[in-house]
Write a protein that holds these residues in place. Structure first.
Motif, PDB file in Angstrom:
ATOM      1  N   LEU A  75    -129.844 -14.116  -8.022  1.00 22.72           N
ATOM      2  CA  LEU A  75    -128.421 -13.733  -7.977  1.00 22.72           C
ATOM      3  C   LEU A  75    -127.590 -14.851  -7.353  1.00 22.72           C
ATOM      4  CD1 LEU A  75    -128.760  -9.989  -6.901  1.00 22.72           C
ATOM      5  CD2 LEU A  75    -127.904 -10.827  -9.095  1.00 22.72           C
ATOM      6  N   ILE A  76    -128.138 -15.467  -6.327  1.00 21.28           N
ATOM      7  CA  ILE A  76    -127.430 -16.585  -5.683  1.00 21.28           C
ATOM      8  C   ILE A  76    -127.354 -17.767  -6.638  1.00 21.28           C
ATOM      9  CG2 ILE A  76    -127.540 -18.261  -3.798  1.00 21.28           C
ATOM     10  CD1 ILE A  76    -128.922 -16.050  -2.120  1.00 21.28           C
ATOM     11  N   ASP A  77    -128.479 -18.076  -7.287  1.00 18.93           N
ATOM     12  CA  ASP A  77    -128.515 -19.224  -8.203  1.00 18.93           C
ATOM     13  C   ASP A  77    -127.621 -19.011  -9.411  1.00 18.93           C
ATOM     14  OD1 ASP A  77    -130.364 -20.340  -6.485  1.00 18.93           O
ATOM     15  OD2 ASP A  77    -132.101 -19.750  -7.697  1.00 18.93           O
ATOM     16  N   GLU A  78    -127.608 -17.795  -9.940  1.00 21.07           N
ATOM     17  CA  GLU A  78    -126.893 -17.519 -11.187  1.00 21.07           C
ATOM     18  C   GLU A  78    -125.388 -17.388 -10.990  1.00 21.07           C
ATOM     19  OE1 GLU A  78    -128.393 -16.804 -14.737  1.00 21.07           O
ATOM     20  OE2 GLU A  78    -129.249 -18.425 -13.567  1.00 21.07           O
ATOM     21  N   PHE A  79    -124.972 -16.900  -9.822  1.00 19.96           N
ATOM     22  CA  PHE A  79    -123.549 -16.599  -9.639  1.00 19.96           C
ATOM     23  C   PHE A  79    -122.894 -17.348  -8.484  1.00 19.96           C
ATOM     24  CE2 PHE A  79    -125.540 -12.875 -11.627  1.00 19.96           C
ATOM     25  CZ  PHE A  79    -124.758 -12.769 -12.763  1.00 19.96           C
ATOM     26  N   GLY A  80    -123.711 -17.978  -7.618  1.00 16.42           N
ATOM     27  CA  GLY A  80    -123.148 -18.754  -6.520  1.00 16.42           C
ATOM     28  C   GLY A  80    -122.255 -17.903  -5.627  1.00 16.42           C
ATOM     29  N   ASP A  81    -121.092 -18.473  -5.263  1.00 16.80           N
ATOM     30  CA  ASP A  81    -120.165 -17.745  -4.391  1.00 16.80           C
ATOM     31  C   ASP A  81    -118.913 -17.324  -5.157  1.00 16.80           C
ATOM     32  OD1 ASP A  81    -119.140 -20.219  -4.830  1.00 16.80           O
ATOM     33  OD2 ASP A  81    -118.797 -20.733  -2.718  1.00 16.80           O
ATOM     34  N   GLU A  82    -119.078 -17.053  -6.454  1.00 27.01           N
ATOM     35  CA  GLU A  82    -117.942 -16.586  -7.254  1.00 27.01           C
ATOM     36  C   GLU A  82    -117.381 -15.287  -6.656  1.00 27.01           C
ATOM     37  OE1 GLU A  82    -116.433 -17.906  -9.748  1.00 27.01           O
ATOM     38  OE2 GLU A  82    -117.759 -19.560 -10.318  1.00 27.01           O
ATOM     39  N   PRO A  83    -116.061 -15.142  -6.633  1.00 28.16           N
ATOM     40  CA  PRO A  83    -115.470 -13.947  -6.007  1.00 28.16           C
ATOM     41  C   PRO A  83    -115.653 -12.678  -6.829  1.00 28.16           C
ATOM     42  CG  PRO A  83    -113.764 -15.320  -6.978  1.00 28.16           C
ATOM     43  CD  PRO A  83    -115.036 -16.114  -7.071  1.00 28.16           C
ATOM     44  N   LEU A  84    -115.798 -12.821  -8.159  1.00 25.03           N
ATOM     45  CA  LEU A  84    -115.968 -11.647  -9.014  1.00 25.03           C
ATOM     46  C   LEU A  84    -117.012 -11.987 -10.075  1.00 25.03           C
ATOM     47  CD1 LEU A  84    -115.006  -8.771  -9.759  1.00 25.03           C
ATOM     48  CD2 LEU A  84    -113.407  -9.834 -11.360  1.00 25.03           C
ATOM     49  N   ILE A  85    -118.079 -11.209 -10.133  1.00 23.34           N
ATOM     50  CA  ILE A  85    -119.171 -11.492 -11.064  1.00 23.34           C
ATOM     51  C   ILE A  85    -119.465 -10.240 -11.892  1.00 23.34           C
ATOM     52  CG2 ILE A  85    -120.181 -13.206  -9.519  1.00 23.34           C
ATOM     53  CD1 ILE A  85    -122.322 -11.157  -8.777  1.00 23.34           C
ATOM     54  N   VAL A  86    -120.098 -10.436 -13.023  1.00 23.90           N
ATOM     55  CA  VAL A  86    -120.554  -9.315 -13.852  1.00 23.90           C
ATOM     56  C   VAL A  86    -122.064  -9.435 -14.016  1.00 23.90           C
ATOM     57  CG1 VAL A  86    -119.891 -10.600 -15.945  1.00 23.90           C
ATOM     58  CG2 VAL A  86    -120.430  -8.167 -16.094  1.00 23.90           C
ATOM     59  N   ILE A  87    -122.781  -8.442 -13.490  1.00 25.67           N
ATOM     60  CA  ILE A  87    -124.236  -8.370 -13.626  1.00 25.67           C
ATOM     61  C   ILE A  87    -124.520  -7.321 -14.678  1.00 25.67           C
ATOM     62  CG2 ILE A  87    -126.434  -7.940 -12.474  1.00 25.67           C
ATOM     63  CD1 ILE A  87    -125.039  -8.562  -9.822  1.00 25.67           C
ATOM     64  N   LYS A  88    -124.943  -7.773 -15.825  1.00 25.20           N
ATOM     65  CA  LYS A  88    -125.176  -6.864 -16.951  1.00 25.20           C
ATOM     66  C   LYS A  88    -126.651  -6.869 -17.299  1.00 25.20           C
ATOM     67  CE  LYS A  88    -125.845  -6.312 -21.534  1.00 25.20           C
ATOM     68  NZ  LYS A  88    -126.708  -7.002 -22.502  1.00 25.20           N
ATOM     69  N   ASP A  89    -127.305  -5.727 -17.122  1.00 28.72           N
ATOM     70  CA  ASP A  89    -128.679  -5.547 -17.567  1.00 28.72           C
ATOM     71  C   ASP A  89    -128.987  -4.054 -17.532  1.00 28.72           C
ATOM     72  OD1 ASP A  89    -131.298  -5.520 -18.223  1.00 28.72           O
ATOM     73  OD2 ASP A  89    -131.996  -6.787 -16.580  1.00 28.72           O
ATOM     74  N   PRO A  90    -129.186  -3.419 -18.682  1.00 30.80           N
ATOM     75  CA  PRO A  90    -129.477  -1.982 -18.697  1.00 30.80           C
ATOM     76  C   PRO A  90    -130.694  -1.598 -17.863  1.00 30.80           C
ATOM     77  CG  PRO A  90    -128.929  -2.738 -20.904  1.00 30.80           C
ATOM     78  CD  PRO A  90    -129.037  -3.959 -20.049  1.00 30.80           C
ATOM     79  N   ARG A  91    -131.606  -2.527 -17.613  1.00 27.57           N
ATOM     80  CA  ARG A  91    -132.790  -2.199 -16.814  1.00 27.57           C
ATOM     81  C   ARG A  91    -132.411  -1.702 -15.421  1.00 27.57           C
ATOM     82  NH1 ARG A  91    -133.407  -6.568 -19.807  1.00 27.57           N
ATOM     83  NH2 ARG A  91    -135.304  -6.995 -21.012  1.00 27.57           N
ATOM     84  N   THR A  92    -131.294  -2.203 -14.896  1.00 28.89           N
ATOM     85  CA  THR A  92    -130.922  -1.842 -13.520  1.00 28.89           C
ATOM     86  C   THR A  92    -130.588  -0.363 -13.379  1.00 28.89           C
ATOM     87  OG1 THR A  92    -128.634  -2.507 -13.951  1.00 28.89           O
ATOM     88  CG2 THR A  92    -130.081  -4.148 -12.965  1.00 28.89           C
ATOM     89  N   CYS A  93    -130.346   0.333 -14.525  1.00 32.26           N
ATOM     90  CA  CYS A  93    -130.131   1.783 -14.443  1.00 32.26           C
ATOM     91  C   CYS A  93    -131.333   2.477 -13.799  1.00 32.26           C
ATOM     92  CB  CYS A  93    -129.918   2.371 -15.842  1.00 32.26           C
ATOM     93  SG  CYS A  93    -128.402   1.846 -16.657  1.00 32.26           S
ATOM     94  N   ARG A  94    -132.519   1.886 -13.965  1.00 33.56           N
ATOM     95  CA  ARG A  94    -133.744   2.508 -13.469  1.00 33.56           C
ATOM     96  C   ARG A  94    -133.912   2.322 -11.963  1.00 33.56           C
ATOM     97  NH1 ARG A  94    -137.782   2.695 -16.937  1.00 33.56           N
ATOM     98  NH2 ARG A  94    -138.620   4.226 -15.465  1.00 33.56           N
ATOM     99  N   PHE A  95    -133.284   1.301 -11.385  1.00 36.90           N
ATOM    100  CA  PHE A  95    -133.512   1.034  -9.951  1.00 36.90           C
ATOM    101  C   PHE A  95    -132.208   0.623  -9.267  1.00 36.90           C
ATOM    102  CE2 PHE A  95    -134.949  -2.484 -12.657  1.00 36.90           C
ATOM    103  CZ  PHE A  95    -134.145  -3.533 -12.247  1.00 36.90           C
ATOM    104  N   VAL A  96    -131.182   1.443  -9.450  1.00 38.46           N
ATOM    105  CA  VAL A  96    -129.874   1.161  -8.832  1.00 38.46           C
ATOM    106  C   VAL A  96    -129.985   1.053  -7.304  1.00 38.46           C
ATOM    107  CG1 VAL A  96    -127.524   2.013  -8.481  1.00 38.46           C
ATOM    108  CG2 VAL A  96    -128.589   2.176 -10.740  1.00 38.46           C
TER     109      VAL A  96
END
Length: 388
Positions: free
Chosen positions: A83-104
């Motif tokens: 998450l740090i590598d992919e988005f850095g310190d951006e103020p607003l990010i979108v994390i999209k992956d339906p898998r996360t529904c299983r482990f919110v």
């Protein structure tokens, strides 16, 4: 849920200024305009589900003890670093992956450690459309796809109740994305960053209905034999919530559905696991046989190629043989011609010899005759003198 318009929603949010991942999944025939999903993060989520004894294709409850065990701690740290590598310190990010529904809860705790405040945007799509899309893309049966849909939407709805969130209809989102993005901002408190490159035009070009392939109605959901009462009731409640009626009564209905679904999973999951294991083994055997069949097919293809090559060589040799036979016939004809020519020359030579002999005889006769004529006067004089 997968195939519910998450990529379309992720693309619009990204166009409105939320930072997407640095290493997104490449576009695919199923998503020609992109997934807007982190490739390494999706792999890490698959790894996490595997450590918990599950997968994205599993419609049963996760084993929370395995999910929160020491075995998953390295994966937790890996996801956090990604998450740090992919988005850095951006103020607003979108994390999209339906898998996360299983482990919110698992993901929420990681975001909390990172001082990231999550909001949830949950697109709801007709479950028959989702099932048809999954069947077309992954050849998953409709009943299993509907169970996957039920598991994902129930888990996502329940575990996002503590977050600012917005539930939206996928069909309505395609029809009027501006209205839904404005309502999402109002519901969650998100302010979409200003974009200098006219995001409306960009989004209108991106978000077109030509990608909306499967179509089903609420009436189809009510009447389709594969749609169970739990799926039907859940879709009706979520549709009402997407229309703006998120009240305690609807939440209570979903709680009842979730409890009934979990009880049914607990009752039948062992039997289903046995059946799925048997199916997996059968698929493995079929895969092995398929591999063997493919090997035989390749060997047959190679043999056919060899036979074809040999046939070409044989045809070439036959052509060479025919050419040699033709050359032999030509030589034989030339030999016969030479023999005939030789015989003619011999006959001509013999004729010339006879001519030469005849000419020699005639020459000798002429010489004899000339000699006699030349010596006749001398002989006459000699006789006269002798008489004289």
């Amino acid at each position: 849920m997968h195939r519910s318009g998450t990529s379309a929603l992720g693309g619009v949010i990204n166009a409105l200024g939320a930072a997407g991942p640095k290493t997104p999944l490449p576009s695919h025939a199923a998503n020609p305009r992109g997934f807007f999903e982190s490739a390494p993060l999706a792999l890490a989520h698959d790894e996490l589900l595997a450590l918990a004894g599950s997968s994205w294709l599993d419609w049963r409850q996760l084993d929370l003890q395995r999910m929160n065990s020491k075995a998953t701690e390295p994966c937790r740290q890996k996801i956090k670093q990604l998450l740090i590598d992919e988005f850095g310190d951006e103020p607003l990010i979108v994390i999209k992956d339906p898998r996360t529904c299983r482990f919110v809860p698992f993901m929420s705790s990681i975001l909390d450690e990172m001082n990231v405040s999550p909001v949830a945007l949950l697109p709801v799509r007709n479950p028959l459309e989702v099932a048809s899309s999954l069947h077309r893309r992954d050849n998953i049966t409709l009943p299993k796809s509907l169970l996957l849909w039920l598991r994902h939407v129930l888990e996502a709805e329940y575990h996002s109740r503590h977050m600012p969130r917005y539930i939206l209809s996928y069909e309505g989102f395609l029809a009027d994305w501006r209205k839904h993005m404005d309502r999402a901002a109002e519901k969650t408190g998100v302010v979409w960053p200003a974009q200098p490159d006219h995001p409306d035009i960009k989004i209108d070009r991106f978000l077109t209905t030509d990608l909306y392939h499967e179509r089903s109605t609420l009436e189809d959901v009510r009447n389709h034999p594969d749609v169970t009462p739990l799926v039907r009731e859940t879709y009706q409640v979520l549709t009402a919530m997407a229309a703006g009626d998120e009240d305690n009564g609807l939440l209570a209905q979903l709680d009842i559905v979730r409890t009934r679904f979990d009880d049914a999973c607990e009752t039948f999951s062992v039997a289903m696991a046995t059946e799925e294991l048997a199916v997996a083994q059968l698929r493995g055997e079929l895969s092995t046989r398929s591999t063997e069949t493919e090997q035989v097919r390749q060997e047959n293809s190679q043999l056919a190629s060899i036979l074809e090559q040999q046939s070409v060589e044989i045809r070439g040799l036959a052509d060479e043989r025919d050419a040699l036979v033709g050359f032999r016939d030509t030589l034989s004809a030339e030999r016969d011609t030479l023999v005939n020519t030789q015989a003619s020359l011999i006959a001509e030579r013999d004729a010339l010899r006879w001519d030469m002999r005849r000419i020699a005889n005639e020459r000798d006769a002429l010489l004899t005759s000339r000699s006699w004529r030349l010596t006749a006067p001398l002989r006459l004089i000699r006789r006269l003198l002798a008489r004289g």
